[in-house]
Design an enzyme around this catalytic site. Structure first.
Site, PDB file in Angstrom:
ATOM      1  N   TYR A 109       0.789  -1.229   0.118  1.00 18.50           N
ATOM      2  CA  TYR A 109       0.067   0.206   0.077  1.00 18.50           C
ATOM      3  C   TYR A 109       0.755   1.180  -0.089  1.00 18.50           C
ATOM      4  O   TYR A 109       0.514   2.327  -0.658  1.00 18.50           O
ATOM      5  CB  TYR A 109      -0.940  -0.010   1.145  1.00 18.50           C
ATOM      6  CG  TYR A 109      -2.097  -0.816   1.057  1.00 18.50           C
ATOM      7  CD1 TYR A 109      -3.352  -0.166   0.328  1.00 18.50           C
ATOM      8  CD2 TYR A 109      -2.295  -2.136   1.180  1.00 18.50           C
ATOM      9  CE1 TYR A 109      -4.343  -1.117   0.036  1.00 18.50           C
ATOM     10  CE2 TYR A 109      -3.214  -3.060   0.969  1.00 18.50           C
ATOM     11  CZ  TYR A 109      -4.510  -2.417   0.122  1.00 18.50           C
ATOM     12  OH  TYR A 109      -5.452  -3.403   0.035  1.00 18.50           O
TER      13      TYR A 109
ATOM     14  N   GLU B  78      -8.946  -7.212   4.537  1.00 23.55           N
ATOM     15  CA  GLU B  78      -8.188  -8.177   3.636  1.00 23.55           C
ATOM     16  C   GLU B  78      -7.631  -9.178   4.783  1.00 23.55           C
ATOM     17  O   GLU B  78      -7.518 -10.503   4.462  1.00 23.55           O
ATOM     18  CB  GLU B  78      -7.028  -7.681   2.975  1.00 23.55           C
ATOM     19  CG  GLU B  78      -7.564  -6.979   1.500  1.00 23.55           C
ATOM     20  CD  GLU B  78      -6.662  -6.042   0.823  1.00 23.55           C
ATOM     21  OE1 GLU B  78      -7.448  -5.280  -0.024  1.00 23.55           O
ATOM     22  OE2 GLU B  78      -5.549  -5.797   1.204  1.00 23.55           O
TER      23      GLU B  78
END
Length: 393
Positions: free
Chosen positions: A95, A138
């Site tokens: 990310y 997730e």
């Protein structure tokens, strides 16, 4: 934490995203994929070449900016992203890399006069907020799958136990764990991730599970794409006895429980996830109307399987439509699927659950035809093989 002032700045960029979002995301992908080897395997280069990935991301960024005050309005989009990320094994360390290139692209495409420090700070905070939501969601999926019977985290080696040609362009691969252990169950409609190294480059792909869960093995059915690097490799080079690395099943496009009749409509290789859905619906005793569209009999996969199921289950109605029939082909209709055909093939009562998959133009048409036929939008569901985006219908 995103402040009220930063939310206002994000909303102020909506007009810019509506007119130039795709240019921004195209620039973003060019930068990131040329410079970052860490995230390159997570993206399908074919989707880049066709513009699908930048278009889908532009749509997602726009939706996020429009709904920055009420993220619940994003509906299923977040869940779709989470499951696609899980199937490809997107991890928390990815990310910051994506965030760096997104902010850099905003600055470079919009220019410093528009993309001021305040705008960049606002988008940095907004991106981090979304990243935190996705990372948490997730991890929940990763953890639940790893702790389930037969589950695992990361890549697991599977042996190709059988390889079966289903049509002139679709081949099935039957996969069993190399360690001899059980495999985690999955929901009908889900897909599995695969990791390969081809010519020294790591690539990852998702493939729908085309056989019902049995706790021992998986089946995927892959269409040979004319320029598909991975699909051609699987068809030409992967043989019985070879091993492949798989990630655990994921996906939120699944058969919902209930008693309503089920309508499954597929085009081409879109048939693959509908097969486990069909098995589950029949096992539950639900009426099923199965509609499949293919170019011709040679390209029609699983025709014999459907005929056998129809002979065994009186509540199943199966129909085929060939757009380019060959001499000797036998189908229920020729040409493209139409409203007139759906009127004949749908249950008389439109209170049903419809699922449809195939090429994007096909799905856009089916979505419109189902709506015209009186099927409620909330009971009409579809899934994208590639990047998620809105269907224009």
């Amino acid at each position: 934490m995103l402040t009220a002032a930063q939310r206002d700045l994000i909303k102020a960029t909506v007009p810019l995203l509506e007119t130039g979002g795709e240019a921004l995301t195209s620039h973003f992908y060019r930068l990131m994929l040329s410079e970052s080897e860490a995230v390159r395997p997570l993206f399908n280069q074919a989707h880049q070449a066709k513009g699908d990935q930048p278009r889908a991301l532009a749509n997602a960024v726009l939706m996020y900016a429009k709904n920055i005050d009420r993220l619940e309005a994003l509906g299923p989009l977040v869940g779709q992203i989470v499951h696609k990320h899980v199937a490809l094994q997107v991890l928390p360390e990815h990310y910051p890399i994506v965030g760096h290139y997104l902010l850099r692209s905003i600055r470079e495409v919009l220019g410093p006069e528009i993309a001021t420090d305040a705008i960049i700070d606002a988008w940095g905070a907004a991106y981090q907020m979304l990243a935190d939501i996705l990372i948490g969601a997730e991890e929940s999926v990763y953890s639940a799958t790893a702790n389930a019977p037969g589950g695992w985290r990361g890549a697991r080696s599977f042996r190709v136990a059988d390889k079966v040609a289903e049509s002139s362009e679709i081949t099935s691969f039957h996969l069993v764990p190399a360690d001899g252990g059980p495999v985690v169950d999955f929901q009908p409609g889900q897909y599995i991730g695969m990791r390969l190294v081809l010519d020294g480059n790591e690539v990852r792909r998702n493939y729908s599970l085309s056989g019902s869960a049995n706790g021992r093995s998986y089946r995927i059915s892959v269409k040979r794409e004319p320029k598909g690097v991975v699909s051609n490799h699987l068809h030409d080079n992967v043989q019985v006895g070879d091993t492949l690395e798989l990630f655990a099943p994921a996906g939120d496009f699944t058969l919902a429980d209930g008693q309503r009749p089920v309508v499954l409509i597929s085009g081409g290789v879109g048939i693959t996830p509908t097969l486990p859905m069909l098995d589950k619906a029949l096992a539950d005793g639900r009426p099923v109307h199965f509609i499949h569209c293919a170019r011709n009999g040679q390209a029609h996969a699983f025709g014999a399987y459907l005929a056998q199921k129809q002979a065994e289950h009186p509540q199943l109605r199966s129909y085929t439509c060939y757009s380019e029939p060959l001499p000797g082909d036998r189908a229920d209709a020729e040409g493209l699927l139409s409203g007139e055909l759906l009127e004949q093939w749908l249950p008389a009562e439109r209170d049903l659950d419809a699922y449809f998959l195939g090429p994007k133009p096909f799905m856009a048409q089916v979505k419109q035809l189902l709506r015209q036929a009186g099927v409620p939008d909330a009971q009409s569901r579809y899934e994208f093989f590639g990047p998620a985006a809105a269907l224009e219908a």
